[in-house]
Design a protein around this motif. Structure first.
Motif, PDB file in Angstrom:
ATOM      1  N   TYR A  15       0.829  -1.204   0.000  1.00 37.05           N
ATOM      2  CA  TYR A  15       0.000   0.000   0.000  1.00 37.05           C
ATOM      3  C   TYR A  15       0.864   1.254   0.000  1.00 37.05           C
ATOM      4  CZ  TYR A  15      -2.916   3.765   1.708  1.00 37.05           C
ATOM      5  OH  TYR A  15      -3.530   4.976   1.873  1.00 37.05           O
ATOM      6  N   ILE A  16       1.892   1.287   0.842  1.00 33.22           N
ATOM      7  CA  ILE A  16       2.765   2.459   0.925  1.00 33.22           C
ATOM      8  C   ILE A  16       3.491   2.681  -0.401  1.00 33.22           C
ATOM      9  CG2 ILE A  16       4.841   3.381   2.015  1.00 33.22           C
ATOM     10  CD1 ILE A  16       3.856   2.038   4.622  1.00 33.22           C
ATOM     11  N   TYR A  17       4.038   1.623  -0.983  1.00 32.91           N
ATOM     12  CA  TYR A  17       4.730   1.773  -2.257  1.00 32.91           C
ATOM     13  C   TYR A  17       3.775   2.197  -3.369  1.00 32.91           C
ATOM     14  CZ  TYR A  17       9.519   0.471  -1.352  1.00 32.91           C
ATOM     15  OH  TYR A  17      10.814   0.477  -0.928  1.00 32.91           O
ATOM     16  N   THR A  18       2.572   1.648  -3.374  1.00 28.14           N
ATOM     17  CA  THR A  18       1.586   2.040  -4.385  1.00 28.14           C
ATOM     18  C   THR A  18       1.226   3.507  -4.249  1.00 28.14           C
ATOM     19  OG1 THR A  18       0.686  -0.193  -4.362  1.00 28.14           O
ATOM     20  CG2 THR A  18      -0.687   1.503  -5.327  1.00 28.14           C
ATOM     21  N   LYS A  19       1.020   3.957  -3.019  1.00 33.01           N
ATOM     22  CA  LYS A  19       0.694   5.362  -2.771  1.00 33.01           C
ATOM     23  C   LYS A  19       1.849   6.278  -3.193  1.00 33.01           C
ATOM     24  CE  LYS A  19       0.750   7.393   1.220  1.00 33.01           C
ATOM     25  NZ  LYS A  19       0.595   7.771   2.597  1.00 33.01           N
ATOM     26  N   GLU A  20       3.075   5.900  -2.865  1.00 32.96           N
ATOM     27  CA  GLU A  20       4.238   6.714  -3.222  1.00 32.96           C
ATOM     28  C   GLU A  20       4.460   6.750  -4.735  1.00 32.96           C
ATOM     29  OE1 GLU A  20       6.155   8.695  -1.403  1.00 32.96           O
ATOM     30  OE2 GLU A  20       4.987   8.240   0.382  1.00 32.96           O
ATOM     31  N   LYS A  22       2.117   6.429  -7.021  1.00 34.29           N
ATOM     32  CA  LYS A  22       1.049   7.267  -7.558  1.00 34.29           C
ATOM     33  C   LYS A  22       1.385   8.745  -7.373  1.00 34.29           C
ATOM     34  CE  LYS A  22      -3.916   7.982  -7.164  1.00 34.29           C
ATOM     35  NZ  LYS A  22      -5.132   7.579  -6.443  1.00 34.29           N
ATOM     36  N   GLU A  23       1.893   9.095  -6.198  1.00 29.93           N
ATOM     37  CA  GLU A  23       2.291  10.488  -5.927  1.00 29.93           C
ATOM     38  C   GLU A  23       3.478  10.891  -6.800  1.00 29.93           C
ATOM     39  OE1 GLU A  23       2.096  14.202  -4.106  1.00 29.93           O
ATOM     40  OE2 GLU A  23       0.687  12.536  -3.978  1.00 29.93           O
ATOM     41  N   ARG A  26       2.350  11.716 -10.267  1.00 30.36           N
ATOM     42  CA  ARG A  26       1.627  12.984 -10.328  1.00 30.36           C
ATOM     43  C   ARG A  26       2.580  14.172 -10.275  1.00 30.36           C
ATOM     44  NH1 ARG A  26      -0.471  16.553  -6.946  1.00 30.36           N
ATOM     45  NH2 ARG A  26       0.034  15.417  -5.058  1.00 30.36           N
TER      46      ARG A  26
END
Length: 74
Positions: A15-20, A22-23, A26
């Motif tokens: 989850y953390i890697y996916t969020k990072e 994605k950020e 962007r």
């Protein structure tokens, strides 16, 4: 045997890697991802080297003994 806490731990890391990632897509700032991969690569190469030394000589690297003792007391 896989312990019960491994699956939630992997899920949190994923989850953390996916969020990072994605950020980073962007903002086009990949520093956090590259830092994580650098730490992983350094640890992987150190553990691989230590494993080869242990396998070939049947002894652990003497330079790492104080670190092992320190971490063992935590």
């Amino acid at each position: 045997m896989i312990k019960w806490y491994i699956i939630p731990l992997f899920a949190i890391i994923f989850y953390i890697y996916t969020k990072e990632i994605k950020e980073a897509r962007r903002t086009n700032d990949w520093n956090a991802i590259l830092a994580g991969l650098t730490v992983f690569g350094a640890d992987f190469s150190n553990e691989t080297w230590n494993g080869w030394v242990m396998y070939l000589t049947q002894r652990s690297l003497s330079g790492q003994l104080p670190a092992i003792r320190l971490c063992g007391h935590w």
